[in-house]
Design a protein around this motif. Sequence first.
Motif, PDB file in Angstrom:
ATOM      1  N   GLY A  81      52.488  38.999  51.577  1.00  0.00           N
ATOM      2  CA  GLY A  81      51.841  38.904  50.257  1.00  0.00           C
ATOM      3  C   GLY A  81      51.388  40.045  49.721  1.00  0.00           C
ATOM      4  N   CYS A  82      51.595  40.327  48.541  1.00  0.00           N
ATOM      5  CA  CYS A  82      50.855  41.477  47.858  1.00  0.00           C
ATOM      6  C   CYS A  82      50.360  41.083  46.463  1.00  0.00           C
ATOM      7  N   GLY A  83      49.767  40.007  46.425  1.00  0.00           N
ATOM      8  CA  GLY A  83      48.910  39.496  45.280  1.00  0.00           C
ATOM      9  C   GLY A  83      47.727  40.361  44.912  1.00  0.00           C
ATOM     10  N   ASN A  84      46.636  39.810  44.171  1.00  0.00           N
ATOM     11  CA  ASN A  84      45.492  40.323  44.045  1.00  0.00           C
ATOM     12  C   ASN A  84      44.743  40.550  45.323  1.00  0.00           C
ATOM     13  N   TRP A  85      44.677  39.456  46.322  1.00  0.00           N
ATOM     14  CA  TRP A  85      43.940  39.552  47.635  1.00  0.00           C
ATOM     15  C   TRP A  85      44.766  40.315  48.446  1.00  0.00           C
ATOM     16  N   GLY A  86      46.195  40.246  48.429  1.00  0.00           N
ATOM     17  CA  GLY A  86      46.947  40.816  49.452  1.00  0.00           C
ATOM     18  C   GLY A  86      46.908  42.484  49.184  1.00  0.00           C
ATOM     19  N   GLU A  89      60.056  41.016  42.375  1.00  0.00           N
ATOM     20  CA  GLU A  89      59.557  40.872  41.054  1.00  0.00           C
ATOM     21  C   GLU A  89      60.007  42.064  40.516  1.00  0.00           C
ATOM     22  N   TYR A  92      49.407  43.494  40.277  1.00  0.00           N
ATOM     23  CA  TYR A  92      48.298  42.561  40.906  1.00  0.00           C
ATOM     24  C   TYR A  92      46.914  43.411  41.240  1.00  0.00           C
ATOM     25  N   VAL A 128      48.836  36.182  53.089  1.00  0.00           N
ATOM     26  CA  VAL A 128      48.146  36.393  51.961  1.00  0.00           C
ATOM     27  C   VAL A 128      48.680  35.779  50.779  1.00  0.00           C
ATOM     28  N   VAL A 129      49.667  34.583  51.027  1.00  0.00           N
ATOM     29  CA  VAL A 129      50.311  34.383  49.778  1.00  0.00           C
ATOM     30  C   VAL A 129      49.785  33.008  49.296  1.00  0.00           C
ATOM     31  N   PRO A 130      50.108  32.595  48.086  1.00  0.00           N
ATOM     32  CA  PRO A 130      49.370  31.242  47.575  1.00  0.00           C
ATOM     33  C   PRO A 130      49.863  30.166  48.357  1.00  0.00           C
ATOM     34  N   LEU A 181      44.592  34.536  55.312  1.00  0.00           N
ATOM     35  CA  LEU A 181      43.562  34.740  54.393  1.00  0.00           C
ATOM     36  C   LEU A 181      43.747  33.557  53.272  1.00  0.00           C
ATOM     37  N   LYS A 190      43.378  30.417  51.134  1.00  0.00           N
ATOM     38  CA  LYS A 190      42.075  29.474  50.624  1.00  0.00           C
ATOM     39  C   LYS A 190      42.884  27.909  50.746  1.00  0.00           C
ATOM     40  N   SER A 236      35.912  34.954  48.841  1.00  0.00           N
ATOM     41  CA  SER A 236      35.928  34.618  47.416  1.00  0.00           C
ATOM     42  C   SER A 236      37.320  34.059  47.168  1.00  0.00           C
ATOM     43  N   ILE A 246      38.420  33.704  43.358  1.00  0.00           N
ATOM     44  CA  ILE A 246      38.845  33.806  41.938  1.00  0.00           C
ATOM     45  C   ILE A 246      38.708  35.361  41.938  1.00  0.00           C
ATOM     46  N   ALA A 247      38.562  36.118  42.475  1.00  0.00           N
ATOM     47  CA  ALA A 247      38.486  37.506  42.204  1.00  0.00           C
ATOM     48  C   ALA A 247      39.859  38.219  41.713  1.00  0.00           C
TER      49      ALA A 247
END
Length: 154
Positions: free
Chosen positions: A11-16, A43, A63, A92-94, A118, A120, A150, A152-153
Amino acid sequence: MASPLRVSILGCGNWGSAIARIIGSHATSLRFANTVKMWVYKENINGRKLSDIINTEHENIKYLPGYKLRENVVAVPKLRDAEEGADLLVFVVPHQFIRSLCDDMKGCVSPKARGITLLKGIDEGPGGLKLVSDIIREKMGIDVSVVMGSNIAN
Ligand SMILES: NC(=O)c1ccc[n+]([C@@H]2O[C@H](COP(=O)([O-])OP(=O)(O)OC[C@H]3O[C@@H](n4cnc5c(N)ncnc54)[C@H](O)[C@@H]3O)[C@@H](O)[C@H]2O)c1
């Protein structure tokens, strides 16, 4: 001394991307292999592959713009390349993608590997509610730990 642990981030989004900065800096110690692979879902940004952008600019401009990743964090577009040989798998993916991700990874991960999730949320499937850590454990047959923070960061 035990061989250094190889860490892969899925995963490589915000948190990743944020955790990749932290893991990349810790992977400089002798306990960990220096290279940290980060699986990047395919992407394109302005006609360029996000994985290529990360590997040349060392920044996830979609991200986590404005924050550099260490050069030892290597973006890999192929899931197989990310999971192969990994001792620690950081999920750490959605949450809507976790089941398909585990299905795609099945068969290539060492049973001795350990997972750290990680993610949620709780999954609602045909059998009722389920913890994400249980989904990973059951689908992949590996031990799983959980990190919470958290949600929503940016
Ligand atoms: N952002 C936070 O502050 C935060 C904090 C704690 C936990 N979390 C949890 O971490 C997880 C990831 O959150 P995030 O904020 O990094 O997500 P995000 O929305 O920023 O990331 C989206 C990611 O999903 C990938 N993606 C898109 N389509 C996909 C597909 N079909 N299959 C697989 N991957 C695909 C994208 O390439 C990208 O890497 C979530 O479970 C979230 O709850 C987030």
